[in-house]
Design a protein around this motif. Structure first.
Motif, PDB file in Angstrom:
ATOM      1  N   TYR A   1      -2.634  13.402  61.470  1.00  0.00           N
ATOM      2  CA  TYR A   1      -2.909  14.711  61.941  1.00  0.00           C
ATOM      3  C   TYR A   1      -4.435  15.130  61.655  1.00  0.00           C
ATOM      4  O   TYR A   1      -5.043  14.734  60.737  1.00  0.00           O
ATOM      5  CB  TYR A   1      -2.082  15.780  61.688  1.00  0.00           C
ATOM      6  CG  TYR A   1      -0.579  15.515  61.894  1.00  0.00           C
ATOM      7  CD1 TYR A   1      -0.248  15.019  63.267  1.00  0.00           C
ATOM      8  CD2 TYR A   1       0.474  15.411  61.094  1.00  0.00           C
ATOM      9  CE1 TYR A   1       1.133  14.680  63.688  1.00  0.00           C
ATOM     10  CE2 TYR A   1       1.599  15.194  61.314  1.00  0.00           C
ATOM     11  CZ  TYR A   1       2.197  14.909  62.667  1.00  0.00           C
ATOM     12  OH  TYR A   1       3.160  14.651  63.118  1.00  0.00           O
ATOM     13  N   PRO A   2      -5.024  15.848  62.512  1.00  0.00           N
ATOM     14  CA  PRO A   2      -6.663  16.083  62.370  1.00  0.00           C
ATOM     15  C   PRO A   2      -6.972  16.892  61.035  1.00  0.00           C
ATOM     16  O   PRO A   2      -7.920  16.627  60.262  1.00  0.00           O
ATOM     17  CB  PRO A   2      -6.968  16.972  63.585  1.00  0.00           C
ATOM     18  CG  PRO A   2      -5.761  16.895  64.416  1.00  0.00           C
ATOM     19  CD  PRO A   2      -4.331  16.383  63.817  1.00  0.00           C
TER      20      PRO A   2
ATOM     21  N   LEU B   1      -5.469   4.586  61.254  1.00  0.00           N
ATOM     22  CA  LEU B   1      -4.645   4.636  62.088  1.00  0.00           C
ATOM     23  C   LEU B   1      -4.545   6.000  62.611  1.00  0.00           C
ATOM     24  O   LEU B   1      -5.261   7.061  62.598  1.00  0.00           O
ATOM     25  CB  LEU B   1      -3.290   4.171  61.866  1.00  0.00           C
ATOM     26  CG  LEU B   1      -3.447   2.594  61.735  1.00  0.00           C
ATOM     27  CD1 LEU B   1      -2.207   1.995  61.382  1.00  0.00           C
ATOM     28  CD2 LEU B   1      -3.845   1.846  63.067  1.00  0.00           C
ATOM     29  N   PHE B   2      -3.233   6.488  62.886  1.00  0.00           N
ATOM     30  CA  PHE B   2      -2.820   7.881  63.461  1.00  0.00           C
ATOM     31  C   PHE B   2      -2.560   8.857  62.366  1.00  0.00           C
ATOM     32  O   PHE B   2      -1.661   8.883  61.616  1.00  0.00           O
ATOM     33  CB  PHE B   2      -1.867   8.072  64.559  1.00  0.00           C
ATOM     34  CG  PHE B   2      -1.653   9.423  64.768  1.00  0.00           C
ATOM     35  CD1 PHE B   2      -2.421  10.361  65.524  1.00  0.00           C
ATOM     36  CD2 PHE B   2      -0.382  10.078  64.715  1.00  0.00           C
ATOM     37  CE1 PHE B   2      -2.466  11.464  65.827  1.00  0.00           C
ATOM     38  CE2 PHE B   2      -0.227  11.251  65.030  1.00  0.00           C
ATOM     39  CZ  PHE B   2      -1.178  11.994  65.750  1.00  0.00           C
TER      40      PHE B   2
ATOM     41  N   LEU C   1       1.682  12.351  57.473  1.00  0.00           N
ATOM     42  CA  LEU C   1       3.027  13.110  57.786  1.00  0.00           C
ATOM     43  C   LEU C   1       3.677  12.596  59.110  1.00  0.00           C
ATOM     44  O   LEU C   1       4.830  12.723  59.430  1.00  0.00           O
ATOM     45  CB  LEU C   1       2.775  14.556  57.978  1.00  0.00           C
ATOM     46  CG  LEU C   1       2.547  15.298  56.549  1.00  0.00           C
ATOM     47  CD1 LEU C   1       2.054  16.605  57.095  1.00  0.00           C
ATOM     48  CD2 LEU C   1       3.559  15.370  55.662  1.00  0.00           C
ATOM     49  N   SER C   2       2.831  11.999  60.020  1.00  0.00           N
ATOM     50  CA  SER C   2       3.306  11.574  61.186  1.00  0.00           C
ATOM     51  C   SER C   2       4.168  10.011  60.953  1.00  0.00           C
ATOM     52  O   SER C   2       4.456   9.590  61.831  1.00  0.00           O
ATOM     53  CB  SER C   2       1.890  11.290  62.128  1.00  0.00           C
ATOM     54  OG  SER C   2       1.131  10.235  61.595  1.00  0.00           O
ATOM     55  N   PHE C   3       3.942   9.703  59.676  1.00  0.00           N
ATOM     56  CA  PHE C   3       4.336   8.405  59.685  1.00  0.00           C
ATOM     57  C   PHE C   3       3.447   7.167  60.394  1.00  0.00           C
ATOM     58  O   PHE C   3       4.126   5.928  60.307  1.00  0.00           O
ATOM     59  CB  PHE C   3       5.758   8.205  59.515  1.00  0.00           C
ATOM     60  CG  PHE C   3       6.504   9.302  58.611  1.00  0.00           C
ATOM     61  CD1 PHE C   3       6.083   9.669  57.500  1.00  0.00           C
ATOM     62  CD2 PHE C   3       8.123   9.653  59.159  1.00  0.00           C
ATOM     63  CE1 PHE C   3       6.938  10.400  56.712  1.00  0.00           C
ATOM     64  CE2 PHE C   3       8.682  10.180  58.228  1.00  0.00           C
ATOM     65  CZ  PHE C   3       8.127  10.841  56.997  1.00  0.00           C
ATOM     66  N   ALA C   4       2.469   7.381  60.737  1.00  0.00           N
ATOM     67  CA  ALA C   4       1.820   6.463  61.796  1.00  0.00           C
ATOM     68  C   ALA C   4       0.556   6.276  61.235  1.00  0.00           C
ATOM     69  O   ALA C   4      -0.217   5.505  62.071  1.00  0.00           O
ATOM     70  CB  ALA C   4       1.823   7.148  63.055  1.00  0.00           C
TER      71      ALA C   4
ATOM     72  N   GLU D   1      -5.244  16.667  58.402  1.00  0.00           N
ATOM     73  CA  GLU D   1      -4.476  16.071  57.124  1.00  0.00           C
ATOM     74  C   GLU D   1      -5.746  15.319  56.130  1.00  0.00           C
ATOM     75  O   GLU D   1      -6.649  14.378  56.761  1.00  0.00           O
ATOM     76  CB  GLU D   1      -3.807  14.931  57.435  1.00  0.00           C
ATOM     77  CG  GLU D   1      -2.378  15.343  57.501  1.00  0.00           C
ATOM     78  CD  GLU D   1      -1.381  14.019  57.960  1.00  0.00           C
ATOM     79  OE1 GLU D   1      -0.501  14.184  57.020  1.00  0.00           O
ATOM     80  OE2 GLU D   1      -1.475  13.508  58.810  1.00  0.00           O
TER      81      GLU D   1
ATOM     82  N   ALA E   1       8.311  18.219  52.722  1.00  0.00           N
ATOM     83  CA  ALA E   1       7.353  17.776  53.745  1.00  0.00           C
ATOM     84  C   ALA E   1       7.032  16.224  53.205  1.00  0.00           C
ATOM     85  O   ALA E   1       6.487  15.457  54.068  1.00  0.00           O
ATOM     86  CB  ALA E   1       6.309  18.393  54.049  1.00  0.00           C
TER      87      ALA E   1
END
Ligand code: SF4
Ligand code: SF4
Lengths: 256, 424
Positions: free
Chosen positions: B29-30, B26-27, B373-376, B32, B210
């Protein structure tokens, strides 16, 4: 040789003290301590992103990778653009493949065709380091290799960073990564080498739609400052208390 | 031009840290990836063992727990063997290992890692001096014995012990009493320092705001408790192994029914039963704290809870609830509680306890990076098994095994100089 332990301990103590005192006259300054005095305190660099204007072409990401010598092939990048597609049923599709550097031309998201009639809204969100006022990354660096200049930009000293990755873990925005060639922490610098000479950052310069702007918050006449002061702007993830300094126009609750 | 040059030049040895062993879902961050991998799991695990071993030895030296007398000496020497190994995983993990010393040159004290060098060396000094006081009489005795002897080995040993005694040859009753007192004081200071050393490792994680999984004020305490558990377990385990070895050598030399065999076996079971009581106590404390943390997160259900829950009850369910809590905590707990403990049963229970603590570290360090970190979105760690470059060795199975094996090699060497198991 007959020395009692008491003498031994006494002597050891004395020697240690005697050698420590003159040594303490030399204090090693970390890059943070030295470089924190660089920069111009009459400037506070801030960024303004107008998400309404962004079309997701990815030119800023490309420009940044070239300007800052970040290897092109791998997905790591100093700045990126996210695509949000929110469906009528409340589902959210979010993506940023390779930081969106190739532009969003496909109607598929992660191999899934998105039926256009079910889309409620869609938009793009450019991201970059927030040059936080209270940067978590600077706080946790054990050697002071990452530091904030007087004009507010957070930098990494490539010669002093030990590559522990603590700062990468500490940044709530996932901005940082290890540079594959220098093998130290790497991040967006607002193109510090350019802005110091009066130029714009590579991403600002290359955005054909004016979605990205940089300015000096301490100058009330700066057009960016005027927008931040007089219009409704917001920042990302303020709950972490890092006081981010990249301001956004047109954010949505779905933005991560 | 310059860019193409760098890209082309870097292409063949371009290692993006984390890219190789991370898969994403899923999503995310680039940038991560699983940046903190197996060595960062090893780091709190090893420091935990050091701290635990030392606390175990201090229980005897400070609080005079007579039932721990035999194992106390052993665990003290073992904690010395473990000491350098606490640093190893960090060195393996650094992208710039040669700059590791920078932490000592320019410690940046707002960072939780910065004081590590200082805390660690304080602790090292305490352990070393305590061992010196414990073994001083032994050193001096050796010097006396070896004095007149010829032969290269004996000469070498003579000078070695001479050096180790640091010129303090006084063996009067008064001097020996002073030694004992010094040991007691050092062990007393050592307990808080050992706990601090390890609680501090917990703070390194607990203070990362974080990270939704790590951030918890309970983290340091949880780390201390499980550290003591693992330290005691490892000491007991190694003790059993050594005693079994002695027993079998006695059996081979003198036959099964010989008195010395029975004596060894009896003493062994005695020490083990007594020590396991302390183990159980700390185990209960560790589990209660962890459960408290879990319940609290579920109850308060902050923004991050959705993703945390999906990781804990979904993706990492086996790791957390089956391997860590059931196999690593519950099963050995029952095994040790059932009356009529035998060495064999204890042995397997101890292995499970050690495994359980390892899984706890794993679930904290790797589990904390299992979600974006996006929780997604999610990330998965695939530990490199067969290394094909330095990076996959250091941050893979073999790097971890190297770290694991080192304390035993060191113990073997140290044991030659300061025998940890005098059977008197
Ligand atoms: S966005 Fe992250 S890397 Fe940038 S200053 Fe803030 S904490 Fe540091
Ligand atoms: S990776 Fe480098 S800059 Fe980041 S915390 Fe470690 S030493 Fe500091």
């Amino acid at each position: 040789m007959n020395c009692s332990r008491r003498d031994f301990i006494k002597n050891t103590f004395k020697t240690t003290l005697a050698s420590a005192l003159p040594l303490s006259a030399f204090k090693m300054l970390s890059p943070a301590e030295v470089k924190a005095y660089t920069g111009d305190s009459s400037i506070r660099w801030v960024f303004l992103v107008d998400t309404q204007k962004c079309v997701g072409c990815g030119l800023c990401v490309k420009a940044c990778k070239h300007e800052n010598e970040i290897p092109y092939a791998p997905p790591i990048t100093r700045t990126w653009v996210e695509r949000y597609v929110l469906m009528k049923n409340g589902q959210a599709h979010i993506e940023s493949p390779y930081g969106g550097r190739d532009g969003y031309t496909d109607t598929k998201i992660r191999e899934n065709e998105i039926p256009p009639e079910q889309i409620a809204k869609g938009f793009f969100v450019p991201k970059l380091c927030n040059q936080c006022k209270k940067p978590a990354c600077v706080q946790v660096c054990p050697v002071g290799a990452t530091y904030q200049t007087l004009d507010g930009v957070v930098l990494v000293d490539r010669k002093w960073c030990i590559g522990c990755g603590y700062c990468i873990m500490a940044c709530p925005y996932g901005m940082r990564f290890f540079h594959p060639i220098h093998r130290v922490a790497e991040k967006c610098t607002f193109c510090y080498h350019r802005i110091k000479q009066g130029m714009k950052t590579a991403c600002v310069q290359n955005c054909p739609f004016g979605a990205r702007r940089i300015g000096n918050l301490k100058d009330p006449n700066d057009p960016v400052t005027k927008v931040i002061m007089t219009e409704r702007v917001s920042v990302l993830k303020d709950e972490y208390g890092t006081k981010p300094q990249v301001y956004y126009i047109g954010l949505d609750t779905n933005v991560r | 031009m310059a860019v193409e040059h760098i890209v082309a030049q870097g292409a063949e040895h371009l290692v993006v840290h984390g890219l190789e062993w991370t898969s994403k879902e899923l999503f995310t961050y680039p940038n991560e990836f699983i940046y903190w991998s197996i060595q960062i799991v090893m780091y709190p695990y090893m420091t935990g063992l050091v701290a635990g071993a030392f606390v175990l030895s201090s229980l005897y030296h400070v609080f005079g727990q007579q039932d721990l007398k035999t194992i106390a000496r052993f665990s003290l020497v073992f904690s010395l063997a473990l000491l350098p190994v606490a640093m190893m995983p960090l060195q393996f993990h650094l992208q710039q290992p040669l700059r590791g010393m920078n932490v000592m040159f320019t410690p940046h004290f707002t960072s939780a890692i910065a004081a590590f060098g200082i805390v660690f060396s304080t602790y090292a000094v305490i352990v070393l001096s305590e061992i010196w006081f414990v073994y001083r009489t032994f050193f001096v005795d050796q010097v006396q014995i070896l004095k007149g002897k010829q032969g290269a080995v004996d000469r070498f040993k003579y000078y070695l012990y001479m050096l180790l005694s640091l010129g303090a040859f006084d063996l009067s009753d008064k001097a020996i009493a002073l030694d004992k007192k010094a040991v007691k004081i050092l062990a007393g200071i050592g307990i808080p320092v050992a706990c601090f050393l390890h609680g501090y490792a917990g703070f390194i994680f607990g203070s990362v705001k974080a990270n939704a999984l790590w951030m918890s004020p309970l983290m340091p305490v949880i780390f201390i408790m499980s550290a003591v558990v693992s330290g005691i377990a490892l000491c007991m385990l190694t003790y059993i192994l050594i005693m079994e070895f002695k027993k079998w050598s006695a059996i081979i030399a003198k036959g099964k029914g010989d008195e010395s065999v029975l004596v060894i076996a009896g003493a062994e079971l005695d020490v083990i039963t007594k020590t396991s009581r302390y183990l159980l106590g700390f185990l209960v404390a560790a589990i209660s704290l962890e459960l408290l943390d879990l319940i609290f997160r579920g109850y308060t259900a902050m923004k991050s809870w959705d993703i945390l829950r999906s990781v804990m009850y979904g993706k990492d369910f086996i790791n957390i609830f089956v391997l860590q809590y059931t196999l690593g905590n519950l099963v050995p707990f029952i095994m040790l509680l059932i009356p009529g403990v035998t060495i064999r049963r204890t042995f397997f229970a101890l292995i499970l306890v050690l495994f359980g603590v390892f899984m706890m570290r794993w679930n904290v360090v790797i589990g904390g990076q299992a979600f974006s970190l996006s929780f997604a979105g999610y990330m998965h760690y695939h530990m490199p098994i067969i290394p094909h470059n330095m990076e996959t060795y250091k941050e893979g199975l073999f790097g971890a095994l190297t770290v694991l094996a080192t304390p035993f090699a060191l113990l073997w060497i140290i044991n030659k100089v300061t025998p940890a198991l005098e059977h008197k």
